[in-house]
Enzyme design. Structure first.
Site, short mmCIF file in Angstrom:
data_model
loop_
_atom_site.label_atom_id
_atom_site.label_comp_id
_atom_site.label_asym_id
_atom_site.label_seq_id
_atom_site.Cartn_x
_atom_site.Cartn_y
_atom_site.Cartn_z
N ALA A 195 9.18 0.56 -3.86
CA ALA A 195 8.32 0.88 -3.98
C ALA A 195 7.18 0.79 -2.98
O ALA A 195 7.38 0.43 -1.49
CB ALA A 195 6.73 0.28 -4.95
N GLY B 218 11.42 -2.44 -6.19
CA GLY B 218 11.30 -1.67 -7.05
C GLY B 218 12.18 -0.43 -6.97
O GLY B 218 12.91 -0.42 -8.39
N GLU C 70 14.85 -2.70 -8.68
CA GLU C 70 14.11 -3.03 -10.33
C GLU C 70 14.59 -1.81 -11.48
O GLU C 70 14.94 -1.48 -12.64
CB GLU C 70 12.71 -2.77 -10.55
CG GLU C 70 12.01 -4.22 -10.21
CD GLU C 70 10.88 -4.43 -10.12
OE1 GLU C 70 10.28 -2.97 -9.03
OE2 GLU C 70 10.01 -5.40 -10.62
N GLU D 168 9.55 -9.16 -2.60
CA GLU D 168 8.07 -8.48 -2.95
C GLU D 168 7.31 -9.68 -2.34
O GLU D 168 6.65 -10.30 -1.93
CB GLU D 168 7.23 -8.35 -4.17
CG GLU D 168 7.81 -7.26 -4.82
CD GLU D 168 8.96 -7.34 -5.58
OE1 GLU D 168 10.55 -7.80 -5.42
OE2 GLU D 168 9.75 -6.27 -6.08
#
Ligand code: HXC
Length: 258
Positions: A65, A109, A112, A132
């Protein structure tokens, strides 16, 4: 439609989406996630497309992200917006088959997102991780759940608690990726596999995908029941008749629904 952060093309029956924010290693900004969702909507609606490949660059599938975009979010911001929002899950919701073709970093992300595809084809340069924890947060787009189902508790825990990256060979051994190919061949190989799928009966491919996905959503006995019902449903398709007739007649099937 021109996009700012992705490139979209079709190669025969295959939709190819390339994440394209090279200066930010394809960090998944709100705009990128929105555009990816729009592109997937369009490819799902395009009847000439039978399978979809999502890829990034040689250096990064996606490095996560967009940290700079989210660093100042407050608890109220993320809670009220339910960040990450449903549009992040768009790839997981595709009915058409999807392949993530991963070279370089697939982190946070990015890892993911890759795990939302039906399967991951990796370049020998691929590196997967949920780092993260090293920036004071945890995976928020399914990483703790999907990674655990892919690779089991020990590896998922180690990766989520330490941020350690997994290289392509380890990812293949652990079952995170279906296969590893040389980086230079990644996209062509992913398109070739997608094309093979796209040339089969589309409804039966979607049924097979539904049945495998049931293994992730439910118990073994319920999953077996789902599989049996879907298996029965294939006998209502013209393509089951065609496929079995073609076998008996020693010819190639001519699928009615592609
Ligand atoms: C914003 C990013 C970014 C990210 C890289 N960049 N990753 N920007 N968000 N996730 C930017 C860098 O700031 C830099 O911009 C440029 O991309 C190149 O990155 P470098 O770090 O200079 O490259 P390199 O030294 O090769 O290191 C590559 C890297 C590193 C190891 C992948 O960039 C990195 O650790 N990135 C962050 C990985 C991460 O923590 N991901 C998880 C994010 S949290 P400038 O302008 O300086 O050139 C997450 C949560 C998901 O994903 C939760 C639900 C959505």
């Amino acid at each position: 439609m021109p996009y700012e952060t992705i490139l979209v093309e079709t190669r025969g029956p295959v939709g190819l989406v390339t994440l394209n924010r090279p200066k930010a290693l394809n960090a998944l900004s709100d705009l990128l996630v929105t555009e990816l969702g729009q592109a997937l909507d369009a490819l799902e609606a395009d009847d000439s497309v039978g399978a979809i490949v999502v890829t990034g660059s040689e250096k990064a599938f996606a490095a996560g992200a967009d940290i700079k975009e989210m660093q100042n979010f407050s608890y109220m911001d993320v809670y009220k917006a339910n960040f990450i929002t449903a549009k992040w899950e768009r790839l997981a919701k595709c009915r058409k088959p999807t392949i993530a073709a991963v070279a370089g970093y697939a982190l946070g992300g990015g890892c993911e997102l890759a795990m939302m595809a039906d399967f991951i084809l990796a370049a020998d340069t691929a590196k997967f991780g949920q780092p993260e924890i090293t920036i004071g947060t945890i995976p928020g787009a399914g990483g703790t759940q999907r990674l655990t189902r892919f690779v089991g508790k020990s590896k998922a825990m180690e990766m989520c608690l330490t941020g350690r990256l997994m290289d392509a060979a380890e990812a293949e051994r652990a079952g995170l990726v279906s296969r590893v190919v040389p980086a230079a061949e990644l996209v062509d190989e992913a398109v070739k596999v997608a094309e093979k799928i796209a040339k089969l009966s589309r409804p039966v491919v979607m049924m097979a995908k539904d049945a495998v996905n049931a293994a992730y959503e439910t118990t073994m006995s319920e999953g077996i029941r789902v599989e049996r019902r879907i298996f029965h449903s294939t006998f209502a398709t013209e393509d089951q008749k065609e496929g079995m007739a073609a076998f008996a007649e020693k010819r190639q099937p001519d699928w009615k629904h592609r």
